[in-house]
Design a protein around this motif. Structure first.
Motif, PDB file in Angstrom:
ATOM      1  N   LEU A   1       0.799  -1.223   0.000  1.00  0.00           N
ATOM      2  CA  LEU A   1       0.000   0.000   0.000  1.00  0.00           C
ATOM      3  C   LEU A   1       0.835   1.279   0.000  1.00  0.00           C
ATOM      4  N   PRO A   2       1.834   1.414   0.895  1.00  0.00           N
ATOM      5  CA  PRO A   2       2.658   2.625   0.838  1.00  0.00           C
ATOM      6  C   PRO A   2       3.366   2.779  -0.508  1.00  0.00           C
ATOM      7  N   ILE A   3       3.739   1.616  -1.085  1.00  0.00           N
ATOM      8  CA  ILE A   3       4.423   1.688  -2.380  1.00  0.00           C
ATOM      9  C   ILE A   3       3.461   2.213  -3.455  1.00  0.00           C
ATOM     10  N   ALA A   4       2.240   1.711  -3.371  1.00  0.00           N
ATOM     11  CA  ALA A   4       1.226   2.162  -4.340  1.00  0.00           C
ATOM     12  C   ALA A   4       1.041   3.668  -4.248  1.00  0.00           C
ATOM     13  N   GLN A   5       1.072   4.155  -3.016  1.00  0.00           N
ATOM     14  CA  GLN A   5       0.920   5.600  -2.822  1.00  0.00           C
ATOM     15  C   GLN A   5       2.096   6.344  -3.446  1.00  0.00           C
ATOM     16  N   LEU A   6       3.303   5.744  -3.281  1.00  0.00           N
ATOM     17  CA  LEU A   6       4.506   6.366  -3.832  1.00  0.00           C
ATOM     18  C   LEU A   6       4.448   6.467  -5.356  1.00  0.00           C
ATOM     19  N   ILE A   7       3.852   5.465  -6.015  1.00  0.00           N
ATOM     20  CA  ILE A   7       3.895   5.445  -7.482  1.00  0.00           C
ATOM     21  C   ILE A   7       2.655   6.078  -8.115  1.00  0.00           C
ATOM     22  N   GLY A   8       1.776   6.601  -7.275  1.00  0.00           N
ATOM     23  CA  GLY A   8       0.699   7.351  -7.932  1.00  0.00           C
ATOM     24  C   GLY A   8      -0.704   7.144  -7.423  1.00  0.00           C
ATOM     25  N   ALA A   9      -0.920   6.221  -6.517  1.00  0.00           N
ATOM     26  CA  ALA A   9      -2.272   6.027  -5.997  1.00  0.00           C
ATOM     27  C   ALA A   9      -2.661   7.251  -5.178  1.00  0.00           C
ATOM     28  N   ASN A  10      -3.867   7.758  -5.430  1.00  0.00           N
ATOM     29  CA  ASN A  10      -4.310   8.931  -4.664  1.00  0.00           C
ATOM     30  C   ASN A  10      -4.641   8.564  -3.216  1.00  0.00           C
ATOM     31  N   ASN A  11      -5.211   7.413  -3.073  1.00  0.00           N
ATOM     32  CA  ASN A  11      -5.585   6.971  -1.712  1.00  0.00           C
ATOM     33  C   ASN A  11      -5.269   5.480  -1.559  1.00  0.00           C
ATOM     34  N   ILE A  12      -5.045   5.094  -0.336  1.00  0.00           N
ATOM     35  CA  ILE A  12      -4.847   3.656  -0.058  1.00  0.00           C
ATOM     36  C   ILE A  12      -5.830   3.275   1.042  1.00  0.00           C
ATOM     37  N   ILE A  13      -6.429   2.130   0.871  1.00  0.00           N
ATOM     38  CA  ILE A  13      -7.364   1.621   1.887  1.00  0.00           C
ATOM     39  C   ILE A  13      -7.044   0.154   2.123  1.00  0.00           C
ATOM     40  N   ARG A  14      -6.874  -0.153   3.388  1.00  0.00           N
ATOM     41  CA  ARG A  14      -6.475  -1.516   3.717  1.00  0.00           C
ATOM     42  C   ARG A  14      -7.711  -2.400   3.829  1.00  0.00           C
ATOM     43  N   LYS A  15      -7.600  -3.578   3.282  1.00  0.00           N
ATOM     44  CA  LYS A  15      -8.674  -4.570   3.422  1.00  0.00           C
ATOM     45  C   LYS A  15      -8.556  -5.216   4.796  1.00  0.00           C
ATOM     46  N   PRO A  16      -9.562  -5.612   5.419  1.00  0.00           N
ATOM     47  CA  PRO A  16     -10.950  -5.364   5.014  1.00  0.00           C
ATOM     48  C   PRO A  16     -11.341  -3.912   5.285  1.00  0.00           C
ATOM     49  N   PHE A  17     -12.036  -3.366   4.322  1.00  0.00           N
ATOM     50  CA  PHE A  17     -12.394  -1.952   4.422  1.00  0.00           C
ATOM     51  C   PHE A  17     -13.859  -1.837   4.852  1.00  0.00           C
ATOM     52  N   SER A  18     -14.169  -0.608   5.210  1.00  0.00           N
ATOM     53  CA  SER A  18     -15.585  -0.384   5.465  1.00  0.00           C
ATOM     54  C   SER A  18     -16.145   0.321   4.221  1.00  0.00           C
ATOM     55  N   ILE A  19     -17.332  -0.029   3.836  1.00  0.00           N
ATOM     56  CA  ILE A  19     -17.951   0.554   2.640  1.00  0.00           C
ATOM     57  C   ILE A  19     -18.063   2.062   2.808  1.00  0.00           C
ATOM     58  N   ALA A  20     -18.321   2.456   3.999  1.00  0.00           N
ATOM     59  CA  ALA A  20     -18.457   3.895   4.272  1.00  0.00           C
ATOM     60  C   ALA A  20     -17.168   4.616   3.916  1.00  0.00           C
ATOM     61  N   ASP A  21     -16.026   4.007   4.255  1.00  0.00           N
ATOM     62  CA  ASP A  21     -14.733   4.624   3.921  1.00  0.00           C
ATOM     63  C   ASP A  21     -14.567   4.736   2.410  1.00  0.00           C
ATOM     64  N   ILE A  22     -14.940   3.679   1.718  1.00  0.00           N
ATOM     65  CA  ILE A  22     -14.815   3.685   0.254  1.00  0.00           C
ATOM     66  C   ILE A  22     -15.677   4.807  -0.345  1.00  0.00           C
ATOM     67  N   LYS A  23     -16.893   4.822   0.111  1.00  0.00           N
ATOM     68  CA  LYS A  23     -17.807   5.840  -0.419  1.00  0.00           C
ATOM     69  C   LYS A  23     -17.281   7.240  -0.142  1.00  0.00           C
ATOM     70  N   GLN A  24     -16.811   7.445   1.058  1.00  0.00           N
ATOM     71  CA  GLN A  24     -16.308   8.762   1.454  1.00  0.00           C
ATOM     72  C   GLN A  24     -15.108   9.159   0.615  1.00  0.00           C
ATOM     73  N   THR A  25     -14.195   8.178   0.386  1.00  0.00           N
ATOM     74  CA  THR A  25     -12.993   8.457  -0.404  1.00  0.00           C
ATOM     75  C   THR A  25     -13.366   8.804  -1.845  1.00  0.00           C
ATOM     76  N   VAL A  26     -14.290   8.054  -2.408  1.00  0.00           N
ATOM     77  CA  VAL A  26     -14.741   8.311  -3.781  1.00  0.00           C
ATOM     78  C   VAL A  26     -15.332   9.715  -3.865  1.00  0.00           C
ATOM     79  N   LYS A  27     -16.120  10.004  -2.860  1.00  0.00           N
ATOM     80  CA  LYS A  27     -16.772  11.305  -2.825  1.00  0.00           C
ATOM     81  C   LYS A  27     -15.731  12.426  -2.802  1.00  0.00           C
TER      82      LYS A  27
END
Lengths: 123, 652
Positions: free
Chosen positions: A92-118
């Protein structure tokens, strides 16, 4: 409403993300591998890609590096259950380094996903 | 009394005879006489003759009575006296010369008898004295002749006056061979000049000879020599100085002493050969014997240790007192004293060495405890080696466990989290869909989701642990100034921790920079705080403090290693239920928990394992102090940043 690509080799994860985000009136595309995702991205104007990192074949990291060069404006949310190659790295930190805007660790909460998308759509 | 003398009596008598004679002669001349007839004349003459005869007879009687008989009685008495009959008695009934003589004789006889009796008494006393003297001399002679030791009597120059049979038996000489010879003949040639000086010195003044009882060598008639002990004394007889020497044959004693010395030397050689320390102590704890190995191990000479209180060698006074008391009870009351024990003794060089002792009680002839003999081995290095091996084994075990956890967690984390994501995701979807369902369905879905969260936390803990485990041995260059993050820390804890817990954070501004990753430090504080919260189910105080601790020396509760150096001590203290000793030793084991497994938000058993990993990864240690019912304090010792690491950070 946005076009969102969900990339995960796990069908259940894709199902959950699809169902959750559809309720938010988003258009959901699904890919079960990095290569399949690349193909969809070539064909559709995807705004947000939610991608797993550990997948057979083209990994999520490969996909991010490739897409960030081709579609720099694409927002990317990296999701991962951890582990990594031989357990030595946390992707995940590597993904952030190469361009991911956000990282979310599984298992995630749907609310977090929705909020991040928003937040990404809000710019 | 006036006596009438014999002379007077005879004078009176002669006067009567003269008167009678004159009267006869006068009568014859008277005128009538011539006229008398023949018959009358004859009658008168007859009368005269008869009177004369009576007078003569009376005279004879008087002479016999007054003179002859007393003289005869006196003569007889004198003869009897001469013959030794002192019991005769001559009554002094008369007052004339004979009476005086008889009385004088009686006095003489009485005096003589008294003198004789006195003489007899004196004679008897003299005889008794003589008998006693003879008996005394006989006894002295008996002693002289029969005493077991040899006796020599010499004059002041050493000439032998007398010897007893024992000396003759001892030397092989007869008495006649020795008497009149100089006592030097019984002394070996090489000792004679010294011996002669000793004799003269002793004769002049017995105090001059410093050792009147001395061991010397005696020369026998056959030329052999024997060891003897002589004791000298002076005797004055008829104003003449004599020296009496008592000569005691000490061959057996010397042989016994030699045998004893041989046995002692042999025993000492055994003791000195032994590769263990052997110490004997008496009832007062004083060392009475110590072998060479014991001296070597303790660094003292034998002389320095003999008479020393054994337990005083123990540097820990309380241990020494406890052992001494136990030993005294063993000696006095026969109470049990451990047959086997460890004790630390301080060597002369000031080193503390751990000895393992086995001991045996020594009894005297009345079967009272007379002391103990201890055989001991210096176990310091062995114990250290055992401790090191144990620590190594524990570390290996820990490393293996961490490796297994790391492999396991890394291997399954991805798939597991995917599964959890599915479970939790579908649960959320269901919760959304069934938002109008009855409460029981909503409750069940909530429980499913909560279980997913716990499973997620567990996996996350395992991942963190394995990540830290992998980093052990690597150095972290992160330098952190904790006071700068105090506010954030405070906010974070107030958000995370329940309201029932009163949180107090005291981080002084002079806290030294430390070498630790900030995320890891936060995780460490969170984990310890959550642990503290779980120990205070109702309410309580959580206090976080920092303190600089320079040159600190301690032993890590987690890894068991001793450590020292400059640290920042970060303490997380609670007023919770505390931790028992058994739990204390296992506190940092992965998956070890005293909490109810499965209870919401509790019991993954990874929180303190992660703390262990983080602090050791940073090169620090942790000490836990806990008192059941009072509270627990986790003291994390974070290494002070070195000048180099601080410079690196400044440059970056």
């Amino acid at each position: 409403m946005a076009k969102i690509l969900v990339v995960d080799d796990e069908q259940n994860i894709r199902n959950i993300l699809r169902e959750s985000l559809k309720k938010e009136q988003h258009e959901i595309f699904e890919a079960s591998s990095g290569q399949e995702a690349s193909d969809i991205l070539d064909k559709h104007a995807i705004e947000i890609m939610i991608t797993d990192l550990v997948m057979p074949g083209k990994t999520g990291l490969d996909l991010i590096m490739e897409i960030k060069e081709k579609i720099p404006e694409l927002s990317i949310i990296a999701i991962s259950g951890g582990g990594g190659i031989n357990g030595r790295f946390d992707y995940l930190p590597i993904a952030q380094l190469i361009g991911a805007n956000n990282i979310i660790r599984k298992p995630f909460s749907i609310a977090d996903i929705k909020q991040t998308v928003k937040e990404l759509l809000a710019g | 009394m006036r006596m009438t003398s014999i002379r007077l009596k005879l004078l009176i008598y002669m006067l009567l005879v003269c008167v009678l004679t004159i009267a006869l002669l006068v009568g014859l001349t008277l005128p009538g006489y011539s006229e008398m007839a023949g018959q009358d004349l004859t009658r008168l003459i007859s009368l005269y003759v008869a009177s004369l005869i009576v007078l003569i007879g009376t005279g004879i009687y008087l002479v016999d009575r007054l003179l002859i008989k007393p003289i005869k009685d006196l003569t007889v008495a004198t003869r009897q006296l001469a013959q030794g009959n002192y019991d005769i008695r001559l009554p002094a009934t008369r007052h004339d010369e004979i009476g005086v003589m008889t009385e004088s004789f009686g006095i003489l006889q009485h005096n003589l008898q008294a003198s004789l009796q006195n003489y007899d008494r004196e004679n008897n006393t003299l005889n008794e004295t003589l008998i006693k003297l003879q008996a005394s001399e006989a006894r002295a002679r008996g002693i002289f002749d029969n005493v077991q030791d040899g006796l020599i009597i010499t004059d002041g120059l050493g000439a032998i006056v007398a010897v007893n049979p024992a000396l003759c038996d001892m030397t092989g000489y007869t008495a006649s061979e020795l008497i009149n010879n100089n006592v030097n003949s019984l002394v070996p040639e090489h000792n004679r000049s010294q011996h002669q000086r000793d004799v003269v010195n002793f004769a002049l003044d017995e105090k001059r000879l410093k050792r009147p009882h001395k061991h010397v060598t005696a020369l026998l008639k056959d030329g052999n020599t024997i060891p003897v002990e002589i004791s000298l004394s002076q005797l004055r007889s008829n104003n003449k100085l004599l020296i009496i020497a008592v000569v005691h044959d000490i061959r057996q004693r010397v042989q016994a002493e030699h045998a004893l010395r041989y046995e002692r030397d042999r025993a000492q050689s055994y003791l000195d050969t032994a590769e263990v320390a052997i110490i004997s102590i008496d009832t007062k704890c004083l060392i009475t014997l110590i072998n060479r190995k014991g001296c070597t191990l303790l660094g003292y000479s034998e002389g320095e240790l003999l008479g020393v209180d054994y337990f005083s060698l123990c540097p820990d006074q309380s241990v020494a007192d406890e052992m001494r008391e136990a030993y005294q009870q063993h000696v006095l009351n026969n109470e049990v004293f451990p047959k086997y024990f460890y004790i630390t003794l301080r060597t002369r060089a000031g080193q503390d060495r751990i000895f393992e002792w086995h001991n045996n009680t020594v009894k005297d002839y009345e079967w009272n405890t007379a002391g103990i003999i201890l055989a001991g081995v210096d176990m310091t290095d062995i114990r250290k080696s055992i401790d090191e091996r144990k620590a190594l084994r524990e570390r290996l075990h820990q490393a293996q466990k961490m490796q297994a956890i790391g492999q396991l967690s890394s291997g399954i984390a991805h798939d597991f989290n995917n599964l959890l994501a599915s479970i939790m995701g579908y649960t959320e979807l269901l919760q959304d869909i069934l938002s109008d369902a009855d409460e029981s369905v909503a409750g069940y879905l909530k429980e499913i989701y909560a279980s997913g969260v716990r499973a997620r936390d567990l996996v996350e803990g395992m991942l963190q642990y394995s990540r830290n485990a992998k980093k052990i041995g690597e150095t972290s260059a992160n330098t952190l100034y904790i006071p700068a993050m105090a506010d954030d820390l405070s906010k974070m804890l107030h958000n995370i921790l329940p309201d029932r817990i009163a949180v107090s954070i005291n981080i002084p501004q002079d806290a030294i920079p430390v070498t630790i990753d900030s995320i890891n430090l936060q995780q460490l504080i969170i984990n310890m705080s959550l642990n503290a919260v779980d120990a205070m189910p109702d309410a309580g105080n959580l206090v976080i403090t920092c303190l600089n601790d320079f040159n600190y020396h301690g032993e890590c509760t987690s890894c068991g290693k001793s450590f020292n150096g400059n640290y920042l001590k970060l303490a997380v203290s609670d007023t919770g239920c505390g931790i028992g000793n058994e739990s204390l030793s296992r506190l940092f084991e992965p998956f070890y928990t005293t909490k109810i497994v499965g209870e919401a938000g509790k019991g993954t058993g990874m929180g303190l394992a992660v703390v262990h990993g983080i602090i050791h990864d940073a090169g620090g240690h942790i000490i836990v102090e806990s008192k059941p019912g009072v509270g627990t304090s986790f003291k994390v010792y974070i290494p002070a940043a070195t000048e180099q690491t601080m410079a690196n950070v400044a440059n970056a």
